[in-house]
Enzyme design. Structure first.
Site, PDB file in Angstrom:
ATOM      1  CD  GLN A 238      41.499  33.343  34.161  1.00 30.59           C
ATOM      2  OE1 GLN A 238      42.424  32.963  35.180  1.00 30.59           O
ATOM      3  NE2 GLN A 238      41.034  33.535  33.926  1.00 30.59           N
ATOM      4  NE  ARG A 385      44.871  42.864  30.262  1.00 30.07           N
ATOM      5  CZ  ARG A 385      44.408  43.917  31.846  1.00 30.07           C
ATOM      6  NH1 ARG A 385      45.066  43.079  33.141  1.00 30.07           N
ATOM      7  NH2 ARG A 385      43.216  44.446  31.304  1.00 30.07           N
ATOM      8  CB  CYS A 386      46.633  38.053  24.939  1.00 28.70           C
ATOM      9  SG  CYS A 386      47.112  35.523  24.903  1.00 28.70           S
ATOM     10  CD  GLU A 761      41.467  37.706  26.732  1.00 25.23           C
ATOM     11  OE1 GLU A 761      41.669  37.984  25.756  1.00 25.23           O
ATOM     12  OE2 GLU A 761      41.215  37.508  27.686  1.00 25.23           O
TER      13      GLU A 761
END
Lengths: 807, 150
Positions: A238, A385-386, A761
């Site tokens: 990523q 996902r935050c 997110e």
């Protein structure tokens, strides 16, 4: 003139497919045809395969590793152990959190699934057969699986490699199993506010350990070219540039001789931010053998050994007046970081941005303290996902405010409205030190309440409860509200870095002579649709149709340096860089146009796709014409060509927000919980592509559903991981997923060039408390203040049983 | 995991106790047992094939007999290694109670399972262990009864 003069202004705008339009995802042409190019699709001549011997124990001493039988397996070429890496000083690697992690277990194993040896073979099957033949003699040691016991006086020391070193990366350690203590806010003032408060509520709230479980597991192909001395690594990264720098620092290979390529990535959700032993072992194996080496995890390896998320054991305390005005908040967190501190947070924030815990509310004084501890569990602590620890913070405050509402017998919507930061208070300085950029919370909440007919729902719930008490139904209805404020777009270099690398991001745009372009960014899409949305930003800025712009990311040899994609940072940071690079191009284009039109720069104005003479729009040069001129006309005082690069250091984070409302129906005799309805209103500032935003929200809500209703990675008392395979780990399918309804308000960020805030997110951050609040709300009238997630059928049924509701 | 149970055997305590120490009888009674080798009166090695849910593995391990109190009770314990499938260790306290002409064999089994077995088979381990224990003691009773009959 060219053909564009023949079409109307509206048609010219439409042709650009710029900001605000539902441009279809250009990536999907290849993804829907199975033409994506993922790591496991990469096949190189003579490529070898690696596979790990992993620990069956949670905590054990390694007496010996016998590789003899494994080396006799046909096809097996090498078995690498910690002893082989020691002379290279590679048996430990630095983590993103300032700790070190064993690449291969050194004398002891600290969690089940830990990497013990790396078998290299001519094919994947031979590697697995080799793994089966490596004999490791373990001696079991006592296991710590409960973070509350990590710092007991008689707790066994887990990390013997750092035992006695009481100065950690984030200050003094209190115990050999302690990692850090971090605090923010005014402790004294908060204690006083809580002591003086008319009403105080306190609750222990656990956010269970879960795993991002991306569809594609982690993997890489490492290829050392012994002729050129260049190492190329394709991997599920990523943050490819950060990986290159870290790889250079730990291997001593010069950074220009390392090329990191992130090809298509099948979902990341934070799981692919960290550096894993598989990458190091593959690189070492390629250097040793001179052949490319591929390592790709299987699903169990991904769930058990690569980065987990959450595992926050929180205690919240909220003080308020009798009217429900919050007067103070204190929070303490026991953070279970597993066996190594590999938490992916900006360096100065060992608990991420948990101090966003005051949420959307105007809380005058607050204090948070976080203790990180070691346990015999897999390392990690990523932002699933935050943004960094934001979902944990949102969950705590959104549960606490409901508990306060219950205590005061107030409606959860009303108490939120009473405490929201008001529109005119922005920019707002929170008690824990953040400067919220913009917001209009009351409008968003009102719009959401109206969209679901909140009053009607509460009336229906009252009827349902009465009917339940009369014995006419066995189903209880729950309504859950969550209002969240996110903090994304890390971040300003002055306080945000990872291993010293500032968290700016970048974009380079080159305009070709015929007026098409290529843009390269420091980020990398894992499904977010960058190739679709970033060209839309450029299209609106400089009038080149989005379809004429190629987007490239993920190759460190060609892309400008950036810190990658996670924490909803691509749009706030790289999106800003994209707009700024485009504006540099526009500035030069204006000079070119002025020369061509024989007017002064200041006599020109921009219109959609061209510069035109003020008051005389017939006299103009389109971007296409300007591009050609840049490469064909000798302009005094101007260099030829038309390209620009921008490295954008954001002045602040962005603060997206949203109002989410969920409705559930619970069968008390079975615990079966149906999400009847879920409405998500998001405000992510300027909306670049509403269709992609909606897709992002759907995906994030589905992950929120997964976490709230079923996901948990737990360990038994002897260190076995449960929930480490798809037999147990809940991944919702279309069957479990409800119909998601979405809405929006649009409050641009004042400091972002195009006002965008990021959205990827938000649905996870807001979705989890909304669903959890709905489940708990169903039992609130029966005396339930809180129950721990996940709210799977078994646990919900247990709750109903404890409340004496089951038959 | 703990398992408590009992098994009625139509034979005297002395016969049952002797059988509990007899490698051949044990080999026949243990489900999936491929081999048992006697090292001494109280030490054995065993190879057992075990299948739990999706995982099947061959465990090799040492078995030890202790707390010998003939003909009333003993403890059988062992540890087996199943390679990548994981490891298992456990034991059983066995008590023999006179019951008319026969013997009531009471057992208290505790098992620890590590590794892939535990990960993948966790929901199946309890039921599998119950089934295998019952199978063992039933078979054990059957062997003794057929021996004493013949």
């Amino acid at each position: 003139m060219n053909d564009q003069t023949q079409i109307s202004r509206e048609q010219r705008i439409e042709k650009l497919q710029g900001q605000g339009c539902n441009r279809k995802r250009v990536e999907d042409v290849r993804f829907t045809q199975g033409k994506g190019n993922y790591v496991d699709d990469i096949k190189l001549p003579g490529m070898l395969f690696g596979d790990f011997v992993r620990s069956p124990y949670g905590h054990a001493k390694i007496n010996s590793i016998d590789t003899e039988a494994a080396l006799k397996v046909p096809g097996v070429l090498a078995v690498i152990t910690a002893d082989d890496l020691k002379p290279l000083n590679l048996h430990y690697m630095p983590t993103l959190a300032g700790d070190v992690q064993a690449v291969l277990a050194d004398e002891k194993v600290l969690f089940q699934g830990q990497e013990v040896a790396f078998v290299v073979a001519t094919d994947r099957y031979a590697a697995a057969d080799g793994v089966d033949q490596v004999l490791v003699d373990y001696e079991a040691l006592p296991v710590i699986n409960d973070p509350h016991k990590s710092m007991d006086d008689d707790a066994p020391t887990l990390r013997e490699d750092i035992a006695g070193k009481m100065e950690g990366a984030h200050g003094t350690r209190k115990h050999n199993n302690h990692i850090f203590f971090w605090e923010e806010g005014d402790k004294e003032g908060t204690d006083k506010a809580l002591a003086d408060a008319e009403v105080v509520v306190e609750e222990k709230i656990t956010y269970q350990r879960v795993h991002p479980c991306p569809l594609e597991t982690c993997g890489c192909v490492a290829s050392m070219d012994k002729v050129t001395g260049k190492l190329t690594v394709w991997g599920t990264f990523q943050a490819p540039h950060a990986v290159r720098t870290i790889a250079s620092l730990i291997t001593d290979i010069a950074e220009h001789n390392i090329r990191i390529i992130s090809p298509d990535i099948g979902g990341g959700s934070g799981n692919k931010v960290g550096v894993y032993p598989g990458y190091i072992c593959s690189i070492v194996a390629s250097i040793v053998t001179g052949a490319p080496v591929k390592w790709v995890e299987d699903r169990i390896e991904n769930l058990t050994a690569t980065a987990f998320a959450r595992d926050y054991h929180m205690t919240g305390k909220l003080g308020a007046t009798k009217e429900g005005i919050i007067t103070g908040l204190s929070a303490h967190v026991l953070a279970d970081h597993g066996a190594f501190d590999a938490c992916a947070d900006p360096t100065k924030f060992p608990a991420g941005f948990f101090s966003i815990v005051t949420g959307a509310y105007d809380i005058p004084v607050a204090h948070v303290g976080v203790d990180g501890v070691y346990t015999n569990k897999a390392p990690g602590g990523v932002a699933y996902r935050c943004s960094f620890r934001v979902t944990e913070a949102a969950y705590l405050i959104e549960r606490m405010i409901n508990i306060l509402a219950l205590k005061l017998d107030m409606d959860p919507a009303e108490i939120r409205m009473k405490n929201f930061i008001k529109k005119e208070q922005f920019p707002y300085n929170s008690a824990l030190g953040w400067e919220y950029d913009s917001g209009d919370y009351h409008t968003a909440m009102e719009k959401a309440l109206e969209a679901v007919d909140y009053k009607g729902l509460r009336a229906e719930q009252a009827e349902n409860r009465a009917a339940f008490d009369r014995g006419e139904t066995r189903s209880l209805m729950g309504i859950g509200i969550a209002f969240f404020t996110e903090i994304v777009g890390a971040g300003p270099v002055k306080n945000c870095d990872i291993l010293g690398l500032g968290m700016f991001d970048s974009c380079e745009i080159r305009i070709h002579p015929t007026g098409s372009a290529v843009a390269r960014l420091g980020t990398i899409s894992q499904g977010q649709g960058h190739a679709t949305t970033f060209p839309q930003i450029i299209a609106s800025e400089i009038g080149i149709p989005a379809e004429d712009i190629t987007l490239e990311e993920g190759d460190t040899d060609t892309a400008p340096y950036g810190l990658g994609t996670y924490g909803s940072r691509s749009t706030p940071v790289a999106g800003a860089a994209t707009a700024m690079a485009a504006r540099k191009i526009k500035a030069k284009a204006q000079m070119i146009a002025a020369y061509l039109l024989e007017v002064h720069d200041g006599d020109l104005e921009w219109d959609v796709d061209r510069f035109q003479v003020k008051g005389n729009p017939e006299m103009h040069k389109t971007m296409k014409e300007i591009a050609f001129a840049a490469y064909s006309v000798a302009i005094p005082g101007l260099e030829p060509g038309l390209e620009a690069v921008s490295y954008y250091d954001p002045p602040n984070m962005t603060y997206p927000f949203g109002a989410y409302i969920g409705v559930v129906d619970i069968d008390v005799d079975t615990g079966v919980t149906e999400v009847r309805r879920f409405y998500a209103l998001d405000d992510c500032g300027t909306r670049i592509n509403p269709m992609i935003i909606e897709g992002q929200v759907h995906g994030g809500l589905t992950e929120a559903l997964a976490i709230t209703m079923g996901q948990i990675i737990s360990y038994d008392e002897i260190g076995n991981i449960s929930g480490g395979s798809m037999i147990d780990f809940f991944l919702p399918t279309a069957v479990e997923t409800p119909n998601w309804e979405t809405g929006f308000t649009e409050t641009p960020s004042p400091h972002h060039p195009i006002g965008a805030k990021g959205v990827g997110e938000s649905p996870n951050v807001g979705g989890v408390p909304a669903l959890s609040n709905a489940v708990i709300d169903a039992f609130a009238h029966k005396g339930l203040t809180h129950s721990q997630m996940p709210h799977d059928h078994w646990r919900v049924w247990q709750t109903a049983q404890k409340l004496g509701l089951t038959e | 995991m703990e398992l408590i149970g009992e098994q009625k055997i139509n034979a005297s305590r002395e016969v049952v106790f002797a059988a509990l120490n007899d490698a051949e009888v044990l080999a026949e009674a243990i489900p999936g047992c491929e081999e048992i080798e006697k090292i001494s009166d109280t030490e054995l090695t065993a190879t057992v094939v075990l299948k739990v849910g999706p995982v099947k593995a061959r465990f090799k391990g040492a078995v030890e007999l202790s707390n010998l109190n003939p003909p009333e009770s003993y403890t059988i314990s062992g540890e087996g290694k199943g390679g990548i499938a994981g490891n298992a260790s456990g034991g059983a306290d066995v008590v023999l109670v006179e019951d008319g002409d026969g013997t009531l064999l009471q057992y208290n089994v505790s098992v620890k399972i590590m590794g892939k077995f535990a990960q993948l088979g966790s929901r199946l381990i309890d039921s599998t262990a119950k089934k295998l224990s019952a199978k063992f003691f039933e078979k054990f009773a059957e062997i003794i009864e057929s021996k004493s009959a013949s």
